[in-house]
Motif scaffolding. Structure first.
Motif, PDB file in Angstrom:
ATOM      1  N   ASN A  55       0.919  -1.291  -0.067  1.00 22.60           N
ATOM      2  CA  ASN A  55      -0.135  -0.079  -0.115  1.00 22.60           C
ATOM      3  C   ASN A  55       0.788   1.178   0.218  1.00 22.60           C
ATOM      4  OD1 ASN A  55      -2.535   0.986   0.198  1.00 22.60           O
ATOM      5  ND2 ASN A  55      -2.217   1.709   2.348  1.00 22.60           N
ATOM      6  N   TYR A 160     -13.161   2.440   9.287  1.00 23.24           N
ATOM      7  CA  TYR A 160     -12.857   1.972   7.689  1.00 23.24           C
ATOM      8  C   TYR A 160     -11.574   2.371   7.441  1.00 23.24           C
ATOM      9  CZ  TYR A 160     -13.031   2.758   2.575  1.00 23.24           C
ATOM     10  OH  TYR A 160     -12.553   2.498   1.542  1.00 23.24           O
ATOM     11  N   ARG A 161     -10.466   1.573   7.190  1.00 27.34           N
ATOM     12  CA  ARG A 161      -9.117   1.700   6.723  1.00 27.34           C
ATOM     13  C   ARG A 161      -8.364   2.555   7.539  1.00 27.34           C
ATOM     14  NH1 ARG A 161     -10.861  -1.744   3.846  1.00 27.34           N
ATOM     15  NH2 ARG A 161     -10.346  -1.995   1.660  1.00 27.34           N
ATOM     16  N   HIS A 162      -8.736   2.488   8.892  1.00 20.54           N
ATOM     17  CA  HIS A 162      -7.968   3.551   9.868  1.00 20.54           C
ATOM     18  C   HIS A 162      -7.744   2.644  11.278  1.00 20.54           C
ATOM     19  CE1 HIS A 162      -7.319   7.112  12.177  1.00 20.54           C
ATOM     20  NE2 HIS A 162      -8.068   6.345  13.338  1.00 20.54           N
ATOM     21  N   LYS A 212      -9.651   5.969  -0.850  1.00 17.46           N
ATOM     22  CA  LYS A 212     -10.585   5.520  -0.011  1.00 17.46           C
ATOM     23  C   LYS A 212     -11.828   5.524  -0.581  1.00 17.46           C
ATOM     24  CE  LYS A 212      -8.185   6.502   4.200  1.00 17.46           C
ATOM     25  NZ  LYS A 212      -8.158   7.382   5.301  1.00 17.46           N
ATOM     26  N   ASN A 213     -12.915   4.633  -0.252  1.00 18.56           N
ATOM     27  CA  ASN A 213     -14.172   4.935  -0.946  1.00 18.56           C
ATOM     28  C   ASN A 213     -14.740   5.994   0.053  1.00 18.56           C
ATOM     29  OD1 ASN A 213     -14.100   2.948  -2.346  1.00 18.56           O
ATOM     30  ND2 ASN A 213     -15.381   1.302  -1.138  1.00 18.56           N
ATOM     31  N   ARG A 220     -21.174   4.574   2.262  1.00 14.98           N
ATOM     32  CA  ARG A 220     -20.001   4.611   1.500  1.00 14.98           C
ATOM     33  C   ARG A 220     -20.158   4.029   0.048  1.00 14.98           C
ATOM     34  NH1 ARG A 220     -15.289   5.800   3.596  1.00 14.98           N
ATOM     35  NH2 ARG A 220     -15.909   6.066   5.958  1.00 14.98           N
ATOM     36  N   GLU A 283      -5.800   6.499  -0.139  1.00 16.71           N
ATOM     37  CA  GLU A 283      -5.690   5.155   0.957  1.00 16.71           C
ATOM     38  C   GLU A 283      -4.428   4.888   0.831  1.00 16.71           C
ATOM     39  OE1 GLU A 283      -8.154   1.478   0.483  1.00 16.71           O
ATOM     40  OE2 GLU A 283      -6.249   0.588   0.498  1.00 16.71           O
TER      41      GLU A 283
END
Ligand code: FAD
Ligand code: EPU
Length: 293
Positions: A55, A160-162, A212-213, A220, A283
Motif C-alpha cells: 500500500n 474504515y481503513r483506520h 478510499k471509498n 460508503r 488510501e
C-alpha cells in the motif's frame, strides 16, 4: 554460544514495494529480534516501518532516516485453542493458508490482501468480506521513544481503513480464531479469491485501491465506480495507467516512475471532482524525503 553478529544496516538500499517503483532508502535494517529492534529505535530519529509494501508509493528521490523491515519478526504461536500470537512481520496470505490448513476460521475474509500482519493492522485492511479489526484482541508495539505498550482491542480506534496506530511500531498481534472444519475455511478462501480475481487486476503491479471509498450522504460508495463513471479508465501518465479491470487500481509497467503515478492520481482526483464534485482521499501511503512519517 558465540554472540550473534551485529545487525547489518544497508546503505542506499532498494525498498521493495508492490508497485516496483520509487527511490531508495538512505538506510534499511531488518532486525532479527525485539532487542535488535529496540537498539535501532534508540539510534535513529527518523524511522519508517515497511510492511509488505503493498500500500506504499516511495517518491523517486527515496527517503531519509532508517527504513525498518520486520520481516524476521514473524513468529506464529497458538497460545490457546482460539488465540494466535503473531509477529507483525508475518505474511498475511501465508497466515491465512496456515489457518485454513489447521481448521481455524476468522481470517479467511482477508484472502487476496497482500500484507504483513502489522501493515494490515495499521491499515485495518479488509473489504466486503470482513476487516482485520474483527479478529484483533490486542496489539503490542514500541513507541518511537522505545517504550513498550500493549493495547487491548477496546483501546484501538479502528474504523474504515483506520487504526490510529501509525505512530507506533507494531511488533506482535493477538488474533482470535475459531476452530472449525478445515474444508469450510478452504471453501471460503476459494470464494473470496475468485471474487477478487474476477474484479481486480491481481496479476499486475499495483498497490491495490489508490483512494478510499468516500461517504456520500450516509453511504460508503465505491471510489472505483466513481472513477470509472468519470471516464478515467483510459487515463495514463508515462508507464502508469488506470486499470480497465478496476478503476481504483493504478497499474505500472517497467520503467514507471513514482512521479507518473503521482501525476495520474492528481488527474483522476481532478476528473472525479469535475464530474460529481467529490474530493477523493488517498488510501495509498506516500513516502517522501524530509517528510516526517
Ligand atoms: P505497507 O504497504 O508496507 O505499509 C502500509 C503502512 O503501514 C505504512 O504507513 C507503514 O509504515 C505501516 N506499517 C507497516 N507495518 C507496520 C508495523 N509493523 N508497525 C507500524 N506501521 C507499520 N487492502 C485492503 O484493505 N483490502 C483489499 O482488498 C486489498 N487488496 C489489495 C490487492 C492488491 C493486489 C494489492 C497490491 C493491495 C491490496 N490492498 C488491499 C492494499 C494492501 O494490501 C493493504 O493496505 C495492506 O494492509 C498493506 O500492508 P503492508 O504490510 O504491505 O503495509
Ligand atoms: N465498479 C465499477 N467500476 C470499477 C470498479 C468497481 O463500476 O472500475 C463497481 C462494481 O461493479 C461494483 C462496485 O463498484 O458494483 C463495488 O466494487 P468492488 O466490489 O470491487 O468494491 P470496491 O468498493 O470498489 C472495496 C475495497 C477493496 C476490496 C473490495 C472487495 C476500498 C477502497 N476498496 O472496493 O479494497 O478488495 O471492496 O471487498 O475500500 C484496497 O483497499 O486496496 C482494496 C482493493
Amino acid at each position: 554460544m558465540p554472540a550473534a553478529p551485529p545487525i547489518t544496516i544497508e546503505k542506499d538500499a532498494a525498498i521493495p514495494t508492490w508497485f516496483r517503483v520509487g527511490g531508495r532508502a538512505d538506510a534499511l535494517a531488518t532486525p532479527r529480534t525485539l532487542d535488535e529492534l529496540r537498539a535501532l529505535v534508540a539510534r535513529y530519529e527518523t524511522i519508517r516501518v515497511l510492511g509488505d509494501g503493498a500500500n506504499l508509493l516511495v517518491h523517486d528521490d527515496g527517503v531519509d532516516g532508517l527504513v525498518l523491515s520486520l520481516s524476521h519478526i514473524n513468529n506464529v504461536e497458538r497460545v490457546e485453542d482460539d488465540l494466535l500470537r503473531v509477529g507483525a512481520g508475518a505474511n498475511l496470505p501465508k497466515l491465512i493458508t496456515h489457518t485454513a490448513r489447521e481448521g481455524l476460521a476468522g481470517l479467511e475474509g482477508l484472502t487476496g490482501i497482500p500484507a504483513t500482519v502489522g501493515g494490515a493492522i495499521v491499515m485495518n485492511a479488509g473489504g466486503a468480506f470482513g476487516e482485520i479489526c474483527e479478529s484483533v484482541l490486542a496489539v503490542c508495539a514500541l513507541t518511537r521513544d522505545g517504550e513498550e505498550v500493549t493495547l487491548p482491542r477496546d483501546q484501538i480506534d479502528f474504523s474504515y481503513r483506520h487504526s490510529g496506530l501509525d505512530q507506533l511500531i507494531i511488533t506482535t498481534v493477538d488474533l482470535r480464531v475459531r476452530p472449525c472444519d478445515p474444508d469450510a475455511v478452504r471453501r471460503r478462501v476459494k470464494e473470496v479469491m475468485a471474487y477478487k480475481s474476477r474484479t481486480q487486476p491481481m496479476a499486475e503491479k499495483s498497490a491495490g485501491c489508490v483512494f478510499k471509498n468516500p461517504t456520500l450522504d450516509t453511504e460508503r460508495v465505491s471510489a472505483g465506480r466513481l472513477i470509472d463513471e468519470a471516464g478515467c479508465k483510459e487515463l495514463a501518465v508515462g508507464a502508469a495507467q488506470v486499470s480497465d479491470v478496476h478503476a481504483n487500481f493504478i497499474t505500472t509497467t517497467p520503467y514507471a516512475r513514482a512521479a507518473d503515478i503521482l501525476k495520474l492520481i492528481d488527474q483522476v482526483r481532478d476528473r472525479v471532482r469535475a464530474h460529481i464534485g467529490v474530493e477523493l482521499e488517498t488510501e495509498l501511503r506516500i513516502w517522501r524525503r524530509g517528510e516526517t512519517p
